[in-house]
Design a protein around this motif. Sequence first.
Motif, PDB file in Angstrom:
ATOM      1  N   VAL A 166       4.023   2.129  -7.303  1.00 30.69           N
ATOM      2  CA  VAL A 166       3.207   3.331  -7.519  1.00 30.69           C
ATOM      3  C   VAL A 166       2.352   3.144  -8.774  1.00 30.69           C
ATOM      4  O   VAL A 166       1.155   3.449  -8.790  1.00 30.69           O
ATOM      5  CB  VAL A 166       4.097   4.594  -7.633  1.00 30.69           C
ATOM      6  CG1 VAL A 166       3.261   5.811  -8.027  1.00 30.69           C
ATOM      7  CG2 VAL A 166       4.813   4.862  -6.313  1.00 30.69           C
ATOM      8  N   CYS A 179      -0.913   5.579   1.070  1.00 26.81           N
ATOM      9  CA  CYS A 179       0.515   5.268   0.993  1.00 26.81           C
ATOM     10  C   CYS A 179       1.018   5.002   2.398  1.00 26.81           C
ATOM     11  O   CYS A 179       0.856   5.841   3.284  1.00 26.81           O
ATOM     12  CB  CYS A 179       1.286   6.448   0.414  1.00 26.81           C
ATOM     13  SG  CYS A 179       0.632   7.065  -1.153  1.00 26.81           S
ATOM     14  N   ILE A 198       3.465  10.876  -7.037  1.00 27.42           N
ATOM     15  CA  ILE A 198       2.195  10.887  -6.296  1.00 27.42           C
ATOM     16  C   ILE A 198       1.576  12.289  -6.357  1.00 27.42           C
ATOM     17  O   ILE A 198       0.379  12.465  -6.574  1.00 27.42           O
ATOM     18  CB  ILE A 198       2.436  10.413  -4.850  1.00 27.42           C
ATOM     19  CG1 ILE A 198       2.829   8.925  -4.870  1.00 27.42           C
ATOM     20  CG2 ILE A 198       1.218  10.648  -3.971  1.00 27.42           C
ATOM     21  CD1 ILE A 198       3.363   8.389  -3.567  1.00 27.42           C
ATOM     22  N   VAL A 209      -4.871  11.960  -1.336  1.00 27.13           N
ATOM     23  CA  VAL A 209      -3.724  11.165  -0.879  1.00 27.13           C
ATOM     24  C   VAL A 209      -3.651  11.175   0.649  1.00 27.13           C
ATOM     25  O   VAL A 209      -3.653  12.235   1.268  1.00 27.13           O
ATOM     26  CB  VAL A 209      -2.404  11.737  -1.452  1.00 27.13           C
ATOM     27  CG1 VAL A 209      -1.215  10.921  -0.964  1.00 27.13           C
ATOM     28  CG2 VAL A 209      -2.427  11.777  -2.977  1.00 27.13           C
TER      29      VAL A 209
END
Length: 285
Positions: A166, A179, A198, A209
């Motif tokens: 990360v 991700c 995150i 994201v």
Amino acid sequence: MTVRGEADRGEADRGEADLAAGARAAVALRGARLAYGDRVLWDGLDLDVAPGEFVAVLGPNGSGKTSLIRVLLGLQPLSAGTVRVAGGNRRIGYVPQQRAVDTTLTLRGRDLVGFGLDGHGWGLGLRGRRERREKVDAALAAVGATRYGDDPVGLLSGGEQQRLRVAQALVGDPEVLLCDEPLLSLDLANQRVVSDLIDARRRAAGTAVLFVTHEINPVLPLVDRVLYLVEGRFRVGTPDEVMNSRVLTELYRTNVEVVRVRGQVHVVGAQHVCEDEPHHVADEG
Ligand SMILES: Nc1ncnc2c1ncn2[C@@H]1O[C@H](COP(=O)(O)OP(=O)(O)OP(=O)(O)O)[C@@H](O)[C@H]1O
């Protein structure tokens, strides 16, 4: 200049509004199609992901989730349509699946994180090296990995290694974070740590994201919208709009029941579709 009549103005205005939304988006897909030979994974996919938005990408094995990430990373061309990612490929952070690292790997945690910095523009001078070290230190601190930043990666636990991944994805200040099943094989506590990291980032820095996962529950409280892919069909919407019995029954084309227990979503009846039946192509989006 384009002249257009009254009749088509509404359509054209919508088109312009759509284009404007796409221009502000961190990720914009328009009419996106991906096919391998005559197998269509998805088609007609329009998706804008806003800065700071958290979009979960769900679907059974083989539905094209990883392929979508590969398209956004610029590793896989679309078969049709367009894709735009804010900042281009250089401003994308990528967190892969947690996987065992060779225990003999002597690479240090801080070196792994440093790979996330573009080698260009830092120079070889003292100043460049110092700035680079400060960035890596800050990224290690942000994921709580300072203590083991100088240890060999191969000797760290799965959760510690995933924190480093990360940090590597975030050290370059990405506008978009992709991700791919980043919580797989992590225990519940580490799933929480990684998803909270995150989430904190997208809230603090407005990073968009896209989060591929088989299991929505660990991230359900964070999810703004879901993209659910099933055998060439898809739905985009809030978790409530997509994760319900009617929509998933339509998507899977079999009776699916969505049950909510203590704030968690459980999908009942869909599993056999991806386990027993060969993956096949649907002819609609
Ligand atoms: N380069 C390629 N050429 C041909 N077929 C491919 C290629 N890449 C992926 N596929 C096929 O496309 C399908 C979708 O793959 P993808 O990895 O995107 O699915 P996924 O939804 O991420 O699956 P999983 O949940 O199992 O990881 C799979 O059947 C895969 O075999």
